[in-house]
Design a protein around this motif. Sequence first.
Motif, PDB file in Angstrom:
ATOM      1  N   ALA A 174       0.820  -1.221   0.000  1.00 57.13           N
ATOM      2  CA  ALA A 174       0.000   0.000   0.000  1.00 57.13           C
ATOM      3  C   ALA A 174       0.851   1.266   0.000  1.00 57.13           C
ATOM      4  O   ALA A 174       0.750   2.102   0.904  1.00 57.13           O
ATOM      5  CB  ALA A 174      -0.947  -0.010   1.192  1.00 57.13           C
ATOM      6  N   ASN A 202      -4.629   6.994 -10.014  1.00 55.66           N
ATOM      7  CA  ASN A 202      -4.614   6.687  -8.583  1.00 55.66           C
ATOM      8  C   ASN A 202      -3.737   7.606  -7.736  1.00 55.66           C
ATOM      9  O   ASN A 202      -3.859   7.616  -6.509  1.00 55.66           O
ATOM     10  CB  ASN A 202      -4.146   5.235  -8.379  1.00 55.66           C
ATOM     11  CG  ASN A 202      -5.181   4.229  -8.849  1.00 55.66           C
ATOM     12  OD1 ASN A 202      -6.105   3.904  -8.110  1.00 55.66           O
ATOM     13  ND2 ASN A 202      -5.036   3.745 -10.082  1.00 55.66           N
ATOM     14  N   TYR A 203      -2.859   8.359  -8.354  1.00 55.94           N
ATOM     15  CA  TYR A 203      -1.989   9.266  -7.623  1.00 55.94           C
ATOM     16  C   TYR A 203      -2.089  10.659  -8.252  1.00 55.94           C
ATOM     17  O   TYR A 203      -1.540  10.892  -9.342  1.00 55.94           O
ATOM     18  CB  TYR A 203      -0.542   8.770  -7.653  1.00 55.94           C
ATOM     19  CG  TYR A 203      -0.332   7.480  -6.897  1.00 55.94           C
ATOM     20  CD1 TYR A 203      -0.057   7.483  -5.534  1.00 55.94           C
ATOM     21  CD2 TYR A 203      -0.427   6.240  -7.550  1.00 55.94           C
ATOM     22  CE1 TYR A 203       0.132   6.296  -4.831  1.00 55.94           C
ATOM     23  CE2 TYR A 203      -0.240   5.056  -6.860  1.00 55.94           C
ATOM     24  CZ  TYR A 203       0.039   5.090  -5.497  1.00 55.94           C
ATOM     25  OH  TYR A 203       0.223   3.915  -4.799  1.00 55.94           O
ATOM     26  N   LEU A 256      -5.505  -0.970  -5.908  1.00 58.40           N
ATOM     27  CA  LEU A 256      -5.658   0.486  -5.918  1.00 58.40           C
ATOM     28  C   LEU A 256      -7.131   0.873  -6.003  1.00 58.40           C
ATOM     29  O   LEU A 256      -7.976   0.065  -6.406  1.00 58.40           O
ATOM     30  CB  LEU A 256      -4.879   1.076  -7.088  1.00 58.40           C
ATOM     31  CG  LEU A 256      -3.367   0.791  -7.085  1.00 58.40           C
ATOM     32  CD1 LEU A 256      -2.701   1.447  -8.285  1.00 58.40           C
ATOM     33  CD2 LEU A 256      -2.724   1.269  -5.780  1.00 58.40           C
ATOM     34  N   ASP A 257      -7.425   2.106  -5.616  1.00 59.37           N
ATOM     35  CA  ASP A 257      -8.817   2.562  -5.571  1.00 59.37           C
ATOM     36  C   ASP A 257      -9.462   2.607  -6.952  1.00 59.37           C
ATOM     37  O   ASP A 257     -10.665   2.386  -7.094  1.00 59.37           O
ATOM     38  CB  ASP A 257      -8.886   3.963  -4.943  1.00 59.37           C
ATOM     39  CG  ASP A 257      -8.513   3.951  -3.470  1.00 59.37           C
ATOM     40  OD1 ASP A 257      -8.635   2.873  -2.853  1.00 59.37           O
ATOM     41  OD2 ASP A 257      -8.107   5.002  -2.946  1.00 59.37           O
ATOM     42  N   SER A 258      -8.644   2.893  -7.972  1.00 59.74           N
ATOM     43  CA  SER A 258      -9.183   2.993  -9.338  1.00 59.74           C
ATOM     44  C   SER A 258      -8.478   1.990 -10.241  1.00 59.74           C
ATOM     45  O   SER A 258      -7.451   2.308 -10.879  1.00 59.74           O
ATOM     46  CB  SER A 258      -9.000   4.417  -9.887  1.00 59.74           C
ATOM     47  OG  SER A 258      -9.683   5.360  -9.081  1.00 59.74           O
TER      48      SER A 258
END
Length: 292
Positions: A174, A202-203, A256-258
Motif C-alpha cells: 500500500a 490513482n496518484y 488500488l482505488d481505481s
Amino acid sequence: MINPVWLRTFCTLVDIGHFTRTAEKLNMTQSGVSQQVRKLEEHFDVPLLVRDGKQFSLTDIGERLYDEAQKIVLSLSDLDSKICDNVEVEGRVRIMSPGSIGLKLYPQLLTLQQSFSGLAMDYRFAPNADVERALAERKIDLGIMSRRSMLKEVECQLLSSEALLLVTPASCPAPSWHHLVQLGFIDHPDGAHYASSLLSQNYPEFQNIDMLDIKGFSNQIHLILKPVSLGLGFTVLPTHAVNAFADQELICKNALDSPVKESLYLSLNHTRYLRRRTQTVIDEVKKCFQEE
C-alpha cells in the motif's frame, strides 16, 4: 493434352464394367460416359473398347491406357489431399505480442501444435510499437497489442482486457506517492505506457514518468520483477506477467482505488491474405481469452 476427367471416367467404367452404373456413380448421363470414351479414342486414334451389346472388353491399347491412367487418376487424388486436407494447420504462423500476453498464449498454442504436426509456431515477445511495425511491414501473420494501431495497414479487433498491477517489494505494501518516489521505477519496453495509465488514475501527484527515477530496465518479461523482489524499485505490469513470476512471496500486488484494465486487440495487416492455418491459430487465441 488429355482431359484428366476423361481418364477418370474411363478408369471408372473399366472398374465397374457397366455404362449405366458408371454414369450413376459419376453423376453423369450414360451418353456422357460414352462421349468421353469416344473423345479418348479420337485422341489416340485407336479403339479402346470392343463393344458387344451392353457389354465390352478392352483392346490391347485400352488395357495399356487403363494401367497408365490409373496412376494419373490416383496421383491427382493424392494432389487434392495434399493441397486441401488440413491445409489450415500446416506451415509456419508468425505471431508477436507483449510478453505478458505471450506468457498466457504461448503454452496454449504449443498444445495446438502438438495436435497438428505440420504446424510451426513462431512466437516473438515484443512491445506494442514493434508488433505494430512488424504487421505494417508484413513480417508477421498476426499480432496482439494492448492499444489500437494508428497505422492504416493494421486493423484491430477487441479481444479481451487485462488488469494492470502496481507491483512493489513485499516490504512496501500500500505505498504512498512518497514511497513510490523513494523506491524508483523498474522500467521495461511498455513501462511508461503502463505506469502512466495506472498511476495517473490513482496518484494525483503523478504527471509523467519523468517524475520517477529509473532504477533499472529489462526487456525480458520473466526478469522484470526480479529487481522489484530485491527491493530495488517498483513497476507496473499486466496481471498475467505478475502471476507468472516465481517468487510471489517477495513481491506485493497492490489493490488500488481505481483499477485500470488494458484492452487487448487482435491485430492483422488487412492487405495480407489470411491463410487458413492463420485462421486456425486466431480461433485458438480467441478461445483462450474466452475461457478466462
